[in-house]
Design an enzyme around this catalytic site. Structure first.
Site: not given
Ligand code: PEP
Length: 253
Positions: A9, A11, A97, A99, A169, A175, A215
């Site tokens: 992803n 973003k 998601h 976000e 998640e 992040g 992460s």
């Molecule tokens: C995500 O945005 O789906 C995600 C898992 O981000 P990150 O790997 O940067 O934590």
């Protein structure tokens, strides 16, 4: 046998040239890898989808959108519909998601409508769910995840549900550089699989891919992906570096 998936992803990152370089580098590296019963998905920003699709024709990855509109068609300035994306041969889309929930006020109800759009246009939908840190600290993480899944996904029929991939998640891991431990991921993934079994039956639950996101990187992926109910990952930051992303892909093989 359920599908193993690593999805990147991206973003809202990278300019066009950077995006093209990254996707070409990933495509080059994938040439040397036998994915077997596994799938790599790249989810770039909307303007780069066509470029990604062109490269994907000669390579071994699928392309996904990071979002779709909950509207079907019409006067909704700035929106991108499932119908448009389907007409470009985009296969996957991410819905729900954290976000989008946080910055764009997407509720479970809006997310359910997006899933309906995605199902109608035959996308494989990566549905994201996960709790806030405060919810985990209060011991509510299972309830939060159950409610998100029940509201947005469980209205689907069994046939429709076959096109759903779940991504667990935890919001506190996205992040932040703080990933869930393999045990925390396994515990929640097993819980989600049991939920699916209670709604659609064990056979469907056993076929459902449940990804971990938060992460995830080349160092922690092998141990997280080794958990019996973890079928791959949804990768944010670490998907922006071809070598790092490919190492994560190798961890599901
Ligand atoms: C995500 O945005 O789906 C995600 C898992 O981000 P990150 O790997 O940067 O934590």
């Amino acid at each position: 046998m359920r599908l193993k998936i690593v999805a990147g992803n991206w973003k809202m990152n990278l300019d066009f040239e950077e995006a093209e370089d990254l996707i070409s580098a990933i495509a080059d590296e994938l040439e040397n890898i036998d994915l077997g019963h596994a799938e790599v998905v790249i989810c770039p920003p909307f303007p780069y989808l066509e470029m990604a699709l062109d490269i994907a024709i000669e390579s071994d990855f699928s392309v996904g959108a990071q979002n779709i509109s909950h509207f079907d068609n019409g006067a909704y300035t700035g929106e991108v519909s499932a119908r448009m994306l389907a007409s470009m041969d985009v296969d996957y889309c991410i819905v729900g998601h954290s976000e989008r929930r946080k910055y764009f006020n997407e509720t479970d109800e809006i997310i359910a409508k997006k899933i309906d759009q995605a199902i109608e246009h035959e996308f494989i939908t990566i549905f994201c769910c996960g709790e806030l840190l405060s919810e985990r600290q209060a011991g509510k993480h299972f309830d939060v995840v159950r409610e998100q899944i029940e509201k947005a996904v469980f209205p689907l029929s069994e046939k429709e549900f076959y096109n759903i991939v779940i991504a667990y998640e935890p919001v506190w891991a996205i992040g932040t550089g703080v990933n869930a431990t393999p045990e925390q991921a396994q515990e929640m993934h097993a819980y989600i699989r049991n939920l699916i079994a209670s709604r659609y039956g064990k056979d469907v639950a056993d076929e459902t891919s449940i990804l971990y996101g938060g992460s995830c990187n080349s160092k922690n992926a092998p141990e997280i992906f080794a958990q019996p109910d973890v079928d791959g990952g949804l990768i944010g930051g670490a998907s922006l570096n071809a070598d790092e992303f490919i190492e994560i892909v190798k961890a599901i093989l």
